[in-house]
Design an enzyme around this catalytic site. Structure first.
Site, PDB file in Angstrom:
ATOM      1  N   LYS A 170      18.325  85.734 -33.238  1.00  0.00           N
ATOM      2  CA  LYS A 170      18.990  85.283 -32.024  1.00  0.00           C
ATOM      3  C   LYS A 170      19.095  86.470 -31.084  1.00  0.00           C
ATOM      4  CE  LYS A 170      22.620  85.701 -30.558  1.00  0.00           C
ATOM      5  NZ  LYS A 170      23.206  86.617 -29.501  1.00  0.00           N
ATOM      6  N   THR A 181      18.107  95.340 -32.780  1.00  0.00           N
ATOM      7  CA  THR A 181      18.754  94.695 -31.658  1.00  0.00           C
ATOM      8  C   THR A 181      18.876  93.209 -31.972  1.00  0.00           C
ATOM      9  OG1 THR A 181      17.416  96.212 -30.344  1.00  0.00           O
ATOM     10  CG2 THR A 181      18.720  94.617 -29.151  1.00  0.00           C
ATOM     11  N   GLU A 261      17.592  86.511 -20.838  1.00  0.00           N
ATOM     12  CA  GLU A 261      18.425  85.826 -19.855  1.00  0.00           C
ATOM     13  C   GLU A 261      17.866  85.959 -18.430  1.00  0.00           C
ATOM     14  OE1 GLU A 261      22.704  86.381 -22.157  1.00  0.00           O
ATOM     15  OE2 GLU A 261      22.120  87.770 -20.566  1.00  0.00           O
ATOM     16  N   ASN A 380      25.181  86.724 -16.297  1.00  0.00           N
ATOM     17  CA  ASN A 380      26.054  87.734 -16.886  1.00  0.00           C
ATOM     18  C   ASN A 380      27.325  87.982 -16.088  1.00  0.00           C
ATOM     19  OD1 ASN A 380      24.753  89.055 -19.412  1.00  0.00           O
ATOM     20  ND2 ASN A 380      23.061  88.677 -18.001  1.00  0.00           N
ATOM     21  N   SER A 385      33.442  83.270 -18.614  1.00  0.00           N
ATOM     22  CA  SER A 385      34.215  82.219 -17.953  1.00  0.00           C
ATOM     23  C   SER A 385      33.908  80.849 -18.567  1.00  0.00           C
ATOM     24  CB  SER A 385      33.888  82.195 -16.460  1.00  0.00           C
ATOM     25  OG  SER A 385      32.516  81.927 -16.260  1.00  0.00           O
TER      26      SER A 385
END
Length: 385
Positions: A170, A181, A261, A380, A385
């Protein structure tokens, strides 16, 4: 089947509410043997999550019976309560499996600073449900349970003459080297000794995960674990095993790069003509971490000046006025000056290849990275949130 492709392994992935989406969030991988060999490498970040602190101790004897992984909470910077949670997770799994808690590796991923009584209760419940659901077909469920911002699971399998290496990973952000990593579990049914497993894993991660530098940010929870069951009854040559392991790790590293991402380009930076491998890695990484270069790639701009400016910050041996740079097969810079017109370079494909020839030696290295996009910043900026 990833981690259950090799003989001697069972896995499961269950949902216990750690993720607000209701998706699977606790995974268990168990080595049924007959051998229980384990090896692992960990983040070199000095800020280590509680599962890293625990697992560094657990791996010391080279024996691993099981790995418990959770997403939806990093259990990092959660004080003594957090370490007790990790300890209780290992004890819970050990009790259910009839093994020693010291032979259970624990991994967590998610938001740093998250972890309370509710978190602990859900993780322990996940261990119980996960052990109850263990099966030789559970590898895919396990890979789903460790995802966070990942858009898809990462699986890889390599089979040789009667023995297999399989893995799951993942990771989509905070991808930068530090021995390893992201979270990765790799399994094999080959017969190998603990010291051999450790050496092969470090060799593989050095050439793969350690050269994935997507955003220059190193996590507090990164680890790669290798489990060997010996269930095939076959003992491959150490070089053959290391090559197969490296192939699996490279496959997973490339999948992680492709799922980074917000990325719109997967950038392969190949450095050749270096005086040493270390120099080649240093030069490649200097470009991979240069935000101006990464922004230029996002804009489909073959700005070779930013490449030269980036490598000029290193101590590698080369003459900056005798370097060649190519973008997607077009040499736009030679001997530190312009070569082919920029208009000949097509940067619209997602895969982008940068070739840097330092012209001082025969050493090479390849670094994987991504471009810097609006989507990366947006994702990011709103992560917690």
């Amino acid at each position: 089947m990833s981690v259950t492709a090799a003989q001697g392994f069972e896995a499961a992935g269950v949902a216990v509410g750690l993720k607000s989406t209701g998706a699977k969030d606790v995974a268990v991988v168990v080595n049924r043997g007959p051998r229980k060999v384990g090896a692992a490498v960990f983040t070199s970040n000095r800020a280590k999550a509680n599962p890293i602190i625990w697992s560094e101790q657990a791996i010391a004897d080279g024996v691993v019976e099981a790995v418990v992984l959770n997403s939806g909470g990093a259990n990092c910077f959660t004080g003594s309560f957090g370490f007790q949670t990790t300890h209780q997770t290992a004890e819970k799994a050990a009790g259910l499996l009839g093994v020693s808690a010291g032979d259970v590796i624990v991994c967590s991923t998610g938001l740093i600073g998250s972890g309370d009584e509710v978190f602990r209760g859900k993780v322990l419940d996940g261990v119980e449900q996960g052990v109850a659901a263990l099966s030789a077909a559970g590898g895919e469920d396990a890979s789903l349970a460790i995802m966070t911002t990942d858009s898809r699971p990462k699986l890889a399998v390599v089979s040789r003459d009667g023995w297999t290496v399989g893995g799951m990973a993942k990771g989509a952000g905070m991808l930068a080297p530090g021995l390893a990593t992201m979270l990765v579990v790799v399994t094999t049914d080959a017969e190998i000794e603990p010291a051999e497993a450790d050496a092969a894993l470090r060799r593989a991660t050095r050439l793969t995960f350690d050269r994935l530098d997507s955003d220059g940010c190193m996590s507090t929870n990164d680890q790669v674990t290798l489990l060997a069951s010996g269930a095939s009854g076959l003992r491959p040559g150490l070089d053959d095993f290391a090559l197969a392991l490296t192939e699996v790790c490279q496959d997973l590293a490339q999948q992680l790069q492709a799922d980074a991402e917000g990325a719109s380009h997967d950038i392969v930076i190949q450095v050749v003509g270096a005086a040493s491998e270390d120099d080649a890695v240093t030069v490649g990484r200097s470009v991979a971490r240069n935000n101006l270069f990464k922004a230029a790639i996002f804009g489909n701009d073959p700005n070779w000046g930013r490449v030269l400016a980036a490598i000029g910050t290193t101590r590698a041996a080369f003459d900056p006025y005798d370097v060649d740079v190519s973008f997607n097969g077009v040499r736009v810079c030679t001997a530190g000056g312009p070569d082919r017109p920029r208009e000949e370079v097509d940067l619209t494909p997602r895969r982008t290849e940068i070739l840097i020839d330092l012209r001082v030696g025969a050493a090479t290295a390849t670094i994987l990275t991504n471009d810097l996009t609006h989507d990366y910043v947006h994702e990011n900026s709103a992560y917690s949130s």
